[in-house]
Scaffold this active site. Structure first.
Site, mmCIF file in Angstrom:
data_model
loop_
_atom_site.group_PDB
_atom_site.id
_atom_site.type_symbol
_atom_site.label_atom_id
_atom_site.label_comp_id
_atom_site.label_asym_id
_atom_site.label_seq_id
_atom_site.Cartn_x
_atom_site.Cartn_y
_atom_site.Cartn_z
ATOM 1 N N TYR A 70 0.965 -1.231 0.158
ATOM 2 C CA TYR A 70 0.059 -0.081 0.024
ATOM 3 C C TYR A 70 0.957 1.277 -0.030
ATOM 4 O O TYR A 70 1.545 1.371 1.033
ATOM 5 C CB TYR A 70 -0.981 -0.072 1.220
ATOM 6 C CG TYR A 70 -2.100 0.922 1.198
ATOM 7 C CD1 TYR A 70 -2.387 1.773 0.039
ATOM 8 C CD2 TYR A 70 -2.969 1.094 2.076
ATOM 9 C CE1 TYR A 70 -3.374 2.602 0.003
ATOM 10 C CE2 TYR A 70 -4.152 1.777 2.150
ATOM 11 C CZ TYR A 70 -4.299 2.741 0.924
ATOM 12 O OH TYR A 70 -5.494 3.371 0.876
ATOM 13 N N CYS A 96 -25.516 2.706 -5.867
ATOM 14 C CA CYS A 96 -24.925 3.380 -4.752
ATOM 15 C C CYS A 96 -25.484 5.048 -4.985
ATOM 16 O O CYS A 96 -25.403 5.528 -6.236
ATOM 17 C CB CYS A 96 -23.549 3.570 -4.797
ATOM 18 S SG CYS A 96 -22.596 4.786 -3.991
ATOM 19 N N CYS A 108 -25.165 1.356 5.201
ATOM 20 C CA CYS A 108 -25.564 2.032 3.975
ATOM 21 C C CYS A 108 -26.742 2.543 3.497
ATOM 22 O O CYS A 108 -27.865 1.709 4.073
ATOM 23 C CB CYS A 108 -25.176 0.581 2.786
ATOM 24 S SG CYS A 108 -25.639 1.432 1.250
ATOM 25 N N CYS A 137 -21.603 5.153 4.241
ATOM 26 C CA CYS A 137 -20.805 3.933 4.581
ATOM 27 C C CYS A 137 -19.386 4.477 5.173
ATOM 28 O O CYS A 137 -18.911 4.051 6.007
ATOM 29 C CB CYS A 137 -20.599 2.922 3.395
ATOM 30 S SG CYS A 137 -20.154 4.251 1.997
ATOM 31 N N CYS A 166 -23.568 9.187 -1.180
ATOM 32 C CA CYS A 166 -24.063 9.655 0.154
ATOM 33 C C CYS A 166 -22.906 9.758 0.913
ATOM 34 O O CYS A 166 -22.848 10.378 1.902
ATOM 35 C CB CYS A 166 -25.177 9.326 0.688
ATOM 36 S SG CYS A 166 -25.352 7.689 1.264
ATOM 37 N N ASP A 223 -38.645 7.997 10.219
ATOM 38 C CA ASP A 223 -38.594 9.505 10.847
ATOM 39 C C ASP A 223 -39.696 9.684 11.801
ATOM 40 O O ASP A 223 -39.547 10.305 12.565
ATOM 41 C CB ASP A 223 -38.506 10.700 9.925
ATOM 42 C CG ASP A 223 -37.296 10.531 9.160
ATOM 43 O OD1 ASP A 223 -36.013 10.387 9.635
ATOM 44 O OD2 ASP A 223 -37.278 11.012 7.813
ATOM 45 N N ASP A 257 -49.944 7.109 -0.033
ATOM 46 C CA ASP A 257 -49.121 8.542 0.573
ATOM 47 C C ASP A 257 -50.235 9.729 -0.022
ATOM 48 O O ASP A 257 -50.875 9.672 -1.043
ATOM 49 C CB ASP A 257 -47.795 8.624 -0.197
ATOM 50 C CG ASP A 257 -47.046 9.598 0.550
ATOM 51 O OD1 ASP A 257 -45.870 9.202 1.068
ATOM 52 O OD2 ASP A 257 -47.198 10.893 0.325
ATOM 53 N N TYR A 306 -0.501 7.258 3.760
ATOM 54 C CA TYR A 306 0.256 6.278 4.713
ATOM 55 C C TYR A 306 1.705 6.010 4.357
ATOM 56 O O TYR A 306 2.220 6.753 3.516
ATOM 57 C CB TYR A 306 -0.558 4.926 4.499
ATOM 58 C CG TYR A 306 -2.015 5.111 4.953
ATOM 59 C CD1 TYR A 306 -2.269 5.710 6.178
ATOM 60 C CD2 TYR A 306 -3.177 4.780 4.121
ATOM 61 C CE1 TYR A 306 -3.570 5.716 6.629
ATOM 62 C CE2 TYR A 306 -4.305 4.837 4.619
ATOM 63 C CZ TYR A 306 -4.394 5.335 5.880
ATOM 64 O OH TYR A 306 -5.913 5.725 6.581
HETATM 65 P P1 ADP Z 1 -39.114 8.740 6.184
HETATM 66 O O1 ADP Z 1 -38.009 9.278 5.852
HETATM 67 O O2 ADP Z 1 -39.507 8.008 7.521
HETATM 68 O O3 ADP Z 1 -39.566 7.607 5.031
HETATM 69 P P2 ADP Z 1 -40.580 10.936 4.914
HETATM 70 O O4 ADP Z 1 -40.797 12.032 5.680
HETATM 71 O O5 ADP Z 1 -39.673 10.803 3.832
HETATM 72 O O6 ADP Z 1 -40.278 9.837 5.959
HETATM 73 O O7 ADP Z 1 -41.956 10.393 4.295
HETATM 74 C C1 ADP Z 1 -43.073 10.540 4.939
HETATM 75 C C2 ADP Z 1 -44.463 10.409 3.753
HETATM 76 O O8 ADP Z 1 -45.563 10.090 4.473
HETATM 77 C C3 ADP Z 1 -44.478 11.655 3.077
HETATM 78 O O9 ADP Z 1 -44.539 11.568 1.668
HETATM 79 C C4 ADP Z 1 -45.681 12.413 3.583
HETATM 80 O O10 ADP Z 1 -46.648 12.798 2.618
HETATM 81 C C5 ADP Z 1 -46.765 10.921 3.942
HETATM 82 N N1 ADP Z 1 -47.642 11.092 5.214
HETATM 83 C C6 ADP Z 1 -47.686 11.647 6.147
HETATM 84 N N2 ADP Z 1 -48.778 11.596 6.939
HETATM 85 C C7 ADP Z 1 -49.538 10.989 6.007
HETATM 86 C C8 ADP Z 1 -50.821 10.670 6.085
HETATM 87 N N3 ADP Z 1 -51.657 10.777 7.280
HETATM 88 N N4 ADP Z 1 -51.490 9.874 5.125
HETATM 89 C C9 ADP Z 1 -50.731 9.643 3.721
HETATM 90 N N5 ADP Z 1 -49.439 10.004 3.772
HETATM 91 C C10 ADP Z 1 -48.706 10.611 4.939
HETATM 92 FE FE1 SF4 Z 2 -23.237 4.355 -1.783
HETATM 93 FE FE2 SF4 Z 2 -22.053 4.287 0.773
HETATM 94 FE FE3 SF4 Z 2 -24.354 5.807 0.318
HETATM 95 FE FE4 SF4 Z 2 -24.496 3.120 0.282
HETATM 96 S S1 SF4 Z 2 -23.887 4.327 2.091
HETATM 97 S S2 SF4 Z 2 -25.345 4.421 -1.236
HETATM 98 S S3 SF4 Z 2 -22.316 2.468 -0.527
HETATM 99 S S4 SF4 Z 2 -22.582 5.983 -0.575
#
Ligand code: ADP
Ligand code: SF4
Length: 700
Positions: free
Chosen positions: A175, A348, A366, A354, A351, A650, A421, A180
């Site tokens: 390496y 990939c 990932c 990793c 982001c 979330d 949704d 390094y």
């Molecule tokens: P995660 O990252 O957890 O997946 P996001 O915020 O990316 O969360 O996605 C949540 C999705 O849920 C959004 O597209 C939002 O429009 C949808 N959502 C939230 N509340 C409701 C609901 N009561 N009915 C239908 N869709 C919903």
């Molecule tokens: Fe690509 Fe790493 Fe992001 Fe996974 S975490 S999608 S391998 S950059």
């Protein structure tokens, strides 16, 4: 389905010295965060890629001697017999699928602080790496290597190579990259020596040459010997008889190693995030290597498109298609191409979550592939999932990353899935975030999952469906999964380093307002204590629209956590290009529509900043109303036959997209599963005997 004839070249066997790789897909060495302390986790992680068709599978950095100790960052070791046994688990796993196993033997030189071994770090001339970020700072400067030190490192390399062969490795590395030890000899800034190891490029290459020679002497009859070398800096230096010193280096070593693994010099350029660079970004630096050697060349560039891969080979840039991140995101990338299923590649997104795992000192995570690192401890497979023998009707509310992954995995398990949704398009937060500067590739999280879901007859998608508790009870599914996401709040931040209070004013916005199409009026102050990408990206987004923006954060740097994803230097460059003023170590105290009052995080000294709007990128809170109203109707749920209401992503715990995808996958694996790891199987080091390590000094 069969392989597109255009891609068949990717499946040609390739020789690496005395060994032959079954194809051109080469998982280059990359950190897994697993170390020899998690040998089964590591073996299964690497095995997944061999099973998925990668022809060569390598370890991450594997120290040849305690004088190369990167603790607390995770690194593997090849120091004693227990290490051999730990690695053998991986080589056996890789060989089961006909792939070759490679080991990246490594000496960190002055880039490691030897925090555990307490040996002086080694360097050609005592020049230390004095990092600007506290995460990488150290307070032990290296020793200048004398001739005995050089001989000792050469001995350790040969000894580690022999151990690697015993462990079953087919390809053994020298390496000379990424700051390094080998690299330090190559660069005059590190190497001030006046003996035969310093000065001319011939002399600076000598140590690397000797490392290759001792490795070949030790194992060259049985193993391919690879040189991994960073060429970015050297490519920028004119050579005496070649266009650059990088050319001269390759010319000097041309036929010595069995393979060249060529790369960039520092993490932000070598493993660059898609926010700032595209596929194939290494090519301008490494494109010449094949013209100076007959040996095979491997390089990377976040390759996920088979057409780009074929082009690299046809144009004579590379012989092997190197992949680290693409192999993490989709261990089955080669097989999907071979089987004509390239539309199924889980690409990939660049982001670098990793990479953050390595900086965090934990096994790799990932965003795209929630099974990465979970192969052994949770028994997850990136392509297969246990089918249920009791299919249920499962309603998922929310089609963001968590809901999409949960729907896909439940669908694969054979459940009848309804994914609803409120929006017209699925994707959740990414529907907006993919439109922000540099984030378009992140939408692969959505594209991959929607693509697969559209092929499944047992999954129904219901866009534009706002679901409340009544509608859910009326639908009467067997189970409900809530993936309703989170909202940004207008909370401020205190010197206790916690969110506190709220800033209510008509001209105070959050990222949700920008997502809804509202733009701030006049000069805007972005106050960021989220510290990941959103504050920096939105600042760029507003500035790009001609809004004068000032960025303020209580952290020490803009988007401070992006140091973990290799993005931080590029974030600062991007803000500077947009002429954004950056104020660090400051809290936002108040805002009256014309002036914001700031206070220094540590001294409390107040200052004022004129602005017409404030954008707070701080705390996200779960969108939890639906869960609350459902839990208040326990009887109605029971009457409708609804057995469970779970939350994922979330709305359970707001976080990076990687966490949402993992959360959605985990619940989908666990619903009705026969086996449930609680919380997961724990790996242990392999220790058959307390190793009697040979600590002789070179003087003996
Ligand atoms: P995660 O990252 O957890 O997946 P996001 O915020 O990316 O969360 O996605 C949540 C999705 O849920 C959004 O597209 C939002 O429009 C949808 N959502 C939230 N509340 C409701 C609901 N009561 N009915 C239908 N869709 C919903
Ligand atoms: Fe690509 Fe790493 Fe992001 Fe996974 S975490 S999608 S391998 S950059």
């Amino acid at each position: 389905m069969t392989c597109n004839p255009r891609y068949e070249i990717l499946f040609e066997p390739m020789r690496i010295g005395p060994v032959t790789a079954p194809n051109r897909f080469y998982q280059v060495p990359h950190a897994s965060g697993m170390t020899n302390a998690l040998p089964r986790v590591r073996a299964a992680f690497r095995e997944a890629k061999a099973e998925g068709g990668w022809g060569v599978i390598c370890t991450g950095a594997c120290s040849i001697d305690p004088s190369s100790d990167d603790a607390p960052l995770p690194f593997a070791t090849m120091w004693d017999d227990n290490d051999i046994r730990a690695h053998a688990l991986m080589t056996e796993a890789v060989h089961r699928h006909g792939a070759l196993a490679g080991v990246e033997l490594w000496h960190g030189g002055a880039s490691v602080m030897n925090r555990t071994s307490r040996l002086p770090p080694l360097s050609p001339s005592g020049i230390p790496w004095m990092a600007t970020h506290v995460g990488f700072m150290g307070n032990l400067r290296p020793k200048t290597m004398d001739k005995a030190d050089i001989r000792e490192v050469l001995r350790c390399q040969a000894e580690a190579a022999r151990k690697a062969r015993t462990a079953g490795f087919d390809v053994v590395y020298v390496y000379a990259g990424m700051g390094y030890l080998g690299y330090e000899f190559l660069l005059p800034e590190y190497n001030h020596r006046v003996d035969e190891y310093g000065g001319s490029i011939e002399n600076r290459v000598r140590f690397v040459r000797e490392m290759i020679e001792v490795t070949k002497d030790a194992v060259g009859k049985d193993c391919g010997v690879a040189l991994r070398v960073s060429l970015e800096e050297l490519r920028g230096r004119p050579g005496r008889n070649q266009p650059s010193e990088a050319h001269e280096l390759i010319e000097l070593l041309a036929e010595l190693p069995d393979l060249f693994d060529v790369k960039m010099d520092s993490s932000p350029t070598d493993c660059s995030a898609s926010r700032f660079t595209g596929e194939g970004s290494h090519e301008p630096v490494i494109d010449f290597v094949k013209s100076l050697t007959t040996k095979p060349v491997v390089g990377v560039g976040r390759f996920t498109s088979p057409d780009t891969m074929v082009s690299q080979i046809r144009r004579g840039v590379l012989d092997f298609i190197g992949g680290a991140r693409p192999s993490i995101a989709d261990p089955f990338l080669p097989n999907k191409i071979r089987e004509g299923r390239e539309t199924e590649i889980r690409e990939c997104i660049g982001c670098n979550i990793c990479i953050s795992s390595w900086h965090d000192g934990v096994p790799v995570r990932c965003t795209q592939n929630p099974t990465a690192g979970e192969e052994w401890r949770r028994g997850w497979h990136s392509e297969r999932v246990e089918r249920t023998d009791a299919p249920e009707r499962i309603l998922i509310v929310g089609g963001g990353p968590a809901g999409l992954e949960c729907a896909l995995t439940l669908g694969r398990r054979g459940h009848e899935v309804m994914l609803a949704d409120s929006s017209r398009t699925f994707g959740g937060r990414l529907t907006f975030e993919k439109t922000l500067p540099g984030l378009s590739a992140w939408n692969r999280v959505v594209d991959y999952r929607l693509g697969r879901l559209s092929e499944m007859s047992n999954v129904s998608l219901y866009p534009e469906s706002v679901l409340g508790a009544d509608e859910i009870v009326d639908l009467a599914p067997d189970r409900v999964v809530l993936a309703t996401g989170a909202r940004w709040s207008n909370m401020l931040y205190s010197s206790l380093e916690i969110p506190v209070g709220r800033l209510d004013h008509p001209d105070v916005l959050t990222p949700d307002d920008i997502a809804a199409g509202r733009l701030p009026q006049g000069p805007t102050l972005v106050f960021d204590f989220d510290n990941y990408y959103m504050g920096g990206v939105l600042t760029e987004h507003l500035a790009a629209q001609g809004i004068p923006v000032s960025y303020v954060t209580p952290a020490g740097q803009a988007s401070a956590w992006t140091i973990m994803t290799n993005e931080l230097p590029l974030v600062h460059r991007a803000l500077a290009r947009r002429k954004v003023s950056v104020t660090t170590l400051h809290l936002l105290k108040s805002f009256d529509g014309e002036t914001a009052t700031l206070a220094h995080l540590f001294t409390g000294e107040e200052s004022r900043m004129a602005c017409r709007s404030v954008l707070i990128v701080g705390l996200r809170l779960p969108r939890g109303e639906l869960f609350e109203s459902l839990t208040q109707r326990a009887e109605a749920l029971a009457a409708a036959g609804i057995r469970s209401v779970d939350r994922i992503g979330d709305t359970l715990a707001p976080g990076a997209i990687a966490h949402a995808v993992h959360s959605g996958h985990k619940l989908a694996q666990e619903i009705g599963a026969k086996i449930r790891w609680q919380p997961y199987r724990r790996d242990t080091p392999i220790v058959d005997a307390v190793a009697d390590f040979d600590m002789r000094t070179a003087a003996e």
